[in-house]
Design a protein around this motif. Sequence first.
Motif, mmCIF file in Angstrom:
data_model
loop_
_atom_site.group_PDB
_atom_site.id
_atom_site.type_symbol
_atom_site.label_atom_id
_atom_site.label_comp_id
_atom_site.label_asym_id
_atom_site.label_seq_id
_atom_site.Cartn_x
_atom_site.Cartn_y
_atom_site.Cartn_z
ATOM 1 N N PHE A 1 -11.201 -6.504 18.569
ATOM 2 C CA PHE A 1 -11.692 -7.709 18.259
ATOM 3 C C PHE A 1 -12.817 -7.332 17.093
ATOM 4 C CE2 PHE A 1 -10.574 -7.383 22.714
ATOM 5 C CZ PHE A 1 -9.538 -8.198 22.654
ATOM 6 N N GLY B 1 -18.569 -11.348 17.838
ATOM 7 C CA GLY B 1 -17.422 -11.043 18.315
ATOM 8 C C GLY B 1 -17.094 -11.629 19.760
ATOM 9 N N GLU C 1 -13.212 -12.051 20.979
ATOM 10 C CA GLU C 1 -12.712 -11.527 22.420
ATOM 11 C C GLU C 1 -12.229 -12.825 22.930
ATOM 12 O OE1 GLU C 1 -16.085 -10.082 24.029
ATOM 13 O OE2 GLU C 1 -15.934 -8.031 23.132
ATOM 14 N N ARG D 1 -8.877 -1.912 24.691
ATOM 15 C CA ARG D 1 -9.346 -2.839 23.826
ATOM 16 C C ARG D 1 -10.836 -2.406 23.242
ATOM 17 N NH1 ARG D 1 -6.970 -5.663 28.136
ATOM 18 N NH2 ARG D 1 -6.278 -7.840 27.680
ATOM 19 N N THR E 1 -14.367 -3.853 20.637
ATOM 20 C CA THR E 1 -14.883 -5.004 19.949
ATOM 21 C C THR E 1 -15.986 -4.349 19.033
ATOM 22 O OG1 THR E 1 -14.631 -6.556 21.985
ATOM 23 C CG2 THR E 1 -16.336 -6.982 20.150
#
Length: 272
Positions: free
Chosen positions: A11, A17, A21, A38, A40
Motif C-alpha cells: 500500500f 497511506g 490501506e 501486507r 504499507t
Amino acid sequence: MTNEAPRPVYFLSDSTGITAETLGNTLLTQFPSGNYDRTTIPFITTVKQAQAVVNVIDDLAAHGLRPIVFSTAVGSDIRQALGMCKGILVDLIGTHVGQLERALGAHASGEPGRAHGLGNAARYQSRMAAVEYAMEHDDGQSLRALEKAQVILVAPSRCGKTPTTMYLALQHGIFAANFPLVDEDFEKEGLPKPLRPFIEKCFGLTSNPLRLSQVRTERRRGSPYASLRQCGFELRSAERLYVSHGIPYLNSASVSVEEMAATILQKMNLKH
C-alpha cells in the motif's frame, strides 16, 4: 492458494497511506482465500523515494510472486515513478483523476494529504472536538452537555459502545456519548434517569450471550459478570428496554465497528 507462499501486497502513498490501506484491503476481501503479506509505505514524497520502493518491488517480482501494489499517490511525478514497477499496480487515484477532470472541467490540485491531513482545518478541528467529547462522555463518566450529543449509545457492558463512539467521532466528526446499562436499570426496566430527556438521541447495542461471555471472560475470568447466565439476562433485559421505549438497536456480535457506525448514521439520520 493458502498453502502457497504469501503474495506480497504493498500500500503506497505520498500521504498517510490510510486510503490505500482501506480501499486496497476492501478489494482484497473479495478474494478471501488469498494469503497476503501486507506492507504499507506512507509519505513517499520524492521521486528518489519512489524509485527506492520500485527497486524493492521489482526485486520481489524477479524472485517470486509479483507483488500487488495499491497506490494512492496524488503527485504526477510520484505516480509516474511508481507506475514503472514490475508489480501488479492498482492506481486508485490516477485511474480516476482524468475522468473527473473532464467531468468537472478543472484540473486536479495534485496536493497529497487532503483526505487525512489538515487540508480542511475546520473539518479537522470538528473531528478533534468530537473525539474529546467522546472521551469525556465514555461509559457515562460525564453527564455534562449531553444536549450536545448527536447520538447516545446505550448498552450492557462490553457490547462495543466505546470503540463505536470513538470511530464515529474520529472518522465522521459525530458528537457521540455512551452510557452503560447496569443491574439497577434492568430491575426498574426503565431508561436511566439522565437519558430520559434525550431518548430521541439514544441508540441501543446488544450482542449474543456466548459472545458477550467470551469478551467479559477476557476481562474478569470466572466472575458472575462474565457468566453465560448473567450475560443472557442483561441482553434480554436490554432488548426489552429498547423495545418498550422505541429505541432503535442492533446486534454487535458479528458486526464490525465500521458497519455499526454506518448503520447508526443511517438509522439516526446523522449528517457528517
